[in-house]
Design a protein around this motif. Structure first.
Motif, PDB file in Angstrom:
ATOM      1  N   LYS A 154       0.860  -1.184   0.000  1.00 20.82           N
ATOM      2  CA  LYS A 154       0.000   0.000   0.000  1.00 20.82           C
ATOM      3  C   LYS A 154       0.900   1.238   0.000  1.00 20.82           C
ATOM      4  O   LYS A 154       1.730   1.398   0.894  1.00 20.82           O
ATOM      5  CB  LYS A 154      -0.911   0.029   1.225  1.00 20.82           C
ATOM      6  N   ASN A 155       0.715   2.071  -1.014  1.00 17.93           N
ATOM      7  CA  ASN A 155       1.474   3.325  -1.126  1.00 17.93           C
ATOM      8  C   ASN A 155       2.975   3.104  -0.960  1.00 17.93           C
ATOM      9  O   ASN A 155       3.659   3.850  -0.267  1.00 17.93           O
ATOM     10  CB  ASN A 155       0.966   4.356  -0.119  1.00 17.93           C
ATOM     11  N   GLY A 156       3.495   2.045  -1.582  1.00 13.48           N
ATOM     12  CA  GLY A 156       4.921   1.774  -1.565  1.00 13.48           C
ATOM     13  C   GLY A 156       5.432   1.048  -0.340  1.00 13.48           C
ATOM     14  O   GLY A 156       6.625   0.739  -0.248  1.00 13.48           O
ATOM     15  N   GLU A 157       4.580   0.727   0.625  1.00 12.08           N
ATOM     16  CA  GLU A 157       5.001   0.031   1.845  1.00 12.08           C
ATOM     17  C   GLU A 157       4.447  -1.386   1.842  1.00 12.08           C
ATOM     18  O   GLU A 157       3.227  -1.587   1.796  1.00 12.08           O
ATOM     19  CB  GLU A 157       4.500   0.770   3.084  1.00 12.08           C
ATOM     20  N   ARG A 158       5.342  -2.367   1.892  1.00  9.69           N
ATOM     21  CA  ARG A 158       4.918  -3.773   1.953  1.00  9.69           C
ATOM     22  C   ARG A 158       4.187  -3.998   3.268  1.00  9.69           C
ATOM     23  O   ARG A 158       4.696  -3.688   4.336  1.00  9.69           O
ATOM     24  CB  ARG A 158       6.135  -4.678   1.867  1.00  9.69           C
ATOM     25  N   VAL A 159       2.966  -4.546   3.187  1.00  9.74           N
ATOM     26  CA  VAL A 159       2.136  -4.697   4.380  1.00  9.74           C
ATOM     27  C   VAL A 159       2.025  -6.155   4.813  1.00  9.74           C
ATOM     28  O   VAL A 159       2.194  -6.460   5.989  1.00  9.74           O
ATOM     29  CB  VAL A 159       0.731  -4.089   4.148  1.00  9.74           C
ATOM     30  N   VAL A 160       1.700  -7.062   3.916  1.00 11.17           N
ATOM     31  CA  VAL A 160       1.616  -8.481   4.249  1.00 11.17           C
ATOM     32  C   VAL A 160       2.301  -9.306   3.167  1.00 11.17           C
ATOM     33  O   VAL A 160       2.402  -8.895   2.018  1.00 11.17           O
ATOM     34  CB  VAL A 160       0.161  -8.981   4.451  1.00 11.17           C
ATOM     35  N   VAL A 161       2.733 -10.497   3.567  1.00 13.29           N
ATOM     36  CA  VAL A 161       3.452 -11.407   2.678  1.00 13.29           C
ATOM     37  C   VAL A 161       2.819 -12.790   2.772  1.00 13.29           C
ATOM     38  O   VAL A 161       2.410 -13.212   3.857  1.00 13.29           O
ATOM     39  CB  VAL A 161       4.941 -11.499   3.089  1.00 13.29           C
ATOM     40  N   ALA A 162       2.731 -13.473   1.639  1.00 12.17           N
ATOM     41  CA  ALA A 162       2.379 -14.893   1.598  1.00 12.17           C
ATOM     42  C   ALA A 162       3.595 -15.612   1.027  1.00 12.17           C
ATOM     43  O   ALA A 162       4.107 -15.244  -0.030  1.00 12.17           O
ATOM     44  CB  ALA A 162       1.147 -15.133   0.730  1.00 12.17           C
ATOM     45  N   HIS A 163       4.076 -16.627   1.738  1.00 12.38           N
ATOM     46  CA  HIS A 163       5.312 -17.306   1.342  1.00 12.38           C
ATOM     47  C   HIS A 163       5.188 -18.803   1.566  1.00 12.38           C
ATOM     48  O   HIS A 163       4.609 -19.249   2.556  1.00 12.38           O
ATOM     49  CB  HIS A 163       6.492 -16.767   2.170  1.00 12.38           C
ATOM     50  N   GLY A 164       5.737 -19.570   0.648  1.00 12.39           N
ATOM     51  CA  GLY A 164       5.823 -21.010   0.800  1.00 12.39           C
ATOM     52  C   GLY A 164       7.109 -21.504   0.177  1.00 12.39           C
ATOM     53  O   GLY A 164       7.548 -21.007  -0.861  1.00 12.39           O
ATOM     54  N   HIS A 165       7.773 -22.480   0.835  1.00  8.56           N
ATOM     55  CA  HIS A 165       9.013 -23.031   0.295  1.00  8.56           C
ATOM     56  C   HIS A 165       9.245 -24.412   0.883  1.00  8.56           C
ATOM     57  O   HIS A 165       9.237 -24.583   2.099  1.00  8.56           O
ATOM     58  CB  HIS A 165      10.193 -22.119   0.645  1.00  8.56           C
ATOM     59  N   GLN A 166       9.410 -25.379   0.009  1.00  7.77           N
ATOM     60  CA  GLN A 166       9.789 -26.728   0.416  1.00  7.77           C
ATOM     61  C   GLN A 166      10.417 -27.427  -0.775  1.00  7.77           C
ATOM     62  O   GLN A 166      10.228 -27.010  -1.919  1.00  7.77           O
ATOM     63  CB  GLN A 166       8.604 -27.518   0.964  1.00  7.77           C
ATOM     64  N   ALA A 167      11.160 -28.472  -0.511  1.00  4.25           N
ATOM     65  CA  ALA A 167      11.942 -29.116  -1.564  1.00  4.25           C
ATOM     66  C   ALA A 167      11.093 -29.862  -2.593  1.00  4.25           C
ATOM     67  O   ALA A 167      11.459 -29.939  -3.760  1.00  4.25           O
ATOM     68  CB  ALA A 167      12.953 -30.077  -0.941  1.00  4.25           C
ATOM     69  N   GLY A 168       9.970 -30.417  -2.192  1.00  2.00           N
ATOM     70  CA  GLY A 168       9.169 -31.206  -3.121  1.00  2.00           C
ATOM     71  C   GLY A 168       7.697 -30.927  -2.990  1.00  2.00           C
ATOM     72  O   GLY A 168       7.271 -30.174  -2.131  1.00  2.00           O
ATOM     73  N   TYR A 169       6.937 -31.554  -3.862  1.00  2.00           N
ATOM     74  CA  TYR A 169       5.482 -31.425  -3.891  1.00  2.00           C
ATOM     75  C   TYR A 169       5.065 -29.990  -4.193  1.00  2.00           C
ATOM     76  O   TYR A 169       5.709 -29.303  -4.948  1.00  2.00           O
ATOM     77  CB  TYR A 169       4.854 -31.962  -2.602  1.00  2.00           C
ATOM     78  N   ALA A 170       4.003 -29.505  -3.583  1.00  2.00           N
ATOM     79  CA  ALA A 170       3.494 -28.163  -3.873  1.00  2.00           C
ATOM     80  C   ALA A 170       3.385 -27.366  -2.583  1.00  2.00           C
ATOM     81  O   ALA A 170       3.302 -27.927  -1.499  1.00  2.00           O
ATOM     82  CB  ALA A 170       2.125 -28.255  -4.542  1.00  2.00           C
ATOM     83  N   VAL A 171       3.409 -26.050  -2.733  1.00  2.00           N
ATOM     84  CA  VAL A 171       3.244 -25.169  -1.576  1.00  2.00           C
ATOM     85  C   VAL A 171       2.028 -24.281  -1.791  1.00  2.00           C
ATOM     86  O   VAL A 171       1.703 -23.907  -2.913  1.00  2.00           O
ATOM     87  CB  VAL A 171       4.494 -24.294  -1.312  1.00  2.00           C
ATOM     88  N   ASN A 172       1.350 -23.978  -0.702  1.00  2.00           N
ATOM     89  CA  ASN A 172       0.218 -23.061  -0.711  1.00  2.00           C
ATOM     90  C   ASN A 172       0.401 -22.073   0.435  1.00  2.00           C
ATOM     91  O   ASN A 172       0.863 -22.447   1.513  1.00  2.00           O
ATOM     92  CB  ASN A 172      -1.102 -23.809  -0.489  1.00  2.00           C
ATOM     93  N   SER A 173       0.013 -20.840   0.209  1.00  2.00           N
ATOM     94  CA  SER A 173       0.069 -19.846   1.263  1.00  2.00           C
ATOM     95  C   SER A 173      -0.954 -18.762   0.943  1.00  2.00           C
ATOM     96  O   SER A 173      -1.297 -18.534  -0.218  1.00  2.00           O
ATOM     97  CB  SER A 173       1.471 -19.239   1.364  1.00  2.00           C
ATOM     98  N   SER A 174      -1.437 -18.088   1.977  1.00  2.00           N
ATOM     99  CA  SER A 174      -2.365 -16.983   1.761  1.00  2.00           C
ATOM    100  C   SER A 174      -2.210 -15.978   2.891  1.00  2.00           C
ATOM    101  O   SER A 174      -1.660 -16.285   3.950  1.00  2.00           O
ATOM    102  CB  SER A 174      -3.813 -17.475   1.674  1.00  2.00           C
ATOM    103  N   ASN A 175      -2.711 -14.784   2.639  1.00  2.00           N
ATOM    104  CA  ASN A 175      -2.708 -13.739   3.640  1.00  2.00           C
ATOM    105  C   ASN A 175      -3.745 -12.704   3.234  1.00  2.00           C
ATOM    106  O   ASN A 175      -4.148 -12.643   2.076  1.00  2.00           O
ATOM    107  CB  ASN A 175      -1.325 -13.097   3.777  1.00  2.00           C
ATOM    108  N   ALA A 176      -4.168 -11.890   4.193  1.00  2.00           N
ATOM    109  CA  ALA A 176      -5.172 -10.871   3.919  1.00  2.00           C
ATOM    110  C   ALA A 176      -4.933  -9.675   4.823  1.00  2.00           C
ATOM    111  O   ALA A 176      -4.284  -9.785   5.868  1.00  2.00           O
ATOM    112  CB  ALA A 176      -6.579 -11.421   4.141  1.00  2.00           C
ATOM    113  N   VAL A 177      -5.471  -8.537   4.416  1.00  2.00           N
ATOM    114  CA  VAL A 177      -5.327  -7.313   5.191  1.00  2.00           C
ATOM    115  C   VAL A 177      -6.556  -6.436   4.948  1.00  2.00           C
ATOM    116  O   VAL A 177      -7.160  -6.480   3.876  1.00  2.00           O
ATOM    117  CB  VAL A 177      -4.027  -6.568   4.813  1.00  2.00           C
TER     118      VAL A 177
END
Length: 83
Positions: A22-45
């Motif tokens: 928002k207005n150049g300022e990162r407010v929330v992050v969704a992140h996922g990381h693992q070696a195999g399979y699939a990743v899911n992540s979510s966030n809201a504000v």
């Protein structure tokens, strides 16, 4: 209210990361990381926005997400109430 959901394939070296800014300022992050399979992540504000405010989603440099016609990765925004 703004919401992000991401889907990414597993990778030992590359994560999946997006943020809502928002207005150049990162407010929330969704992140996922693992070696195999699939990743899911979510966030809201929830923001109280004023005329001229800018809200956007960005994929972090060197990261990746997956999407197809099945809409695995999404961004949505909702007006909860007018002021």
């Amino acid at each position: 209210m703004f919401r992000i959901s991401l889907y990414g394939g597993g990778s030992p070296s590359t994560g999946s990361t997006v943020s809502i800014t928002k207005n150049g300022e990162r407010v929330v992050v969704a992140h996922g990381h693992q070696a195999g399979y699939a990743v899911n992540s979510s966030n809201a504000v929830v923001f109280l926005l004023e005329v001229g405010d800018v809200v956007y989603v960005s994929l972090w440099s060197g990261r990746w997400i997956y999407d197809s016609q099945d809409n695995h990765s999404t961004f949505s925004g909702y007006l909860l109430f007018p002021l």
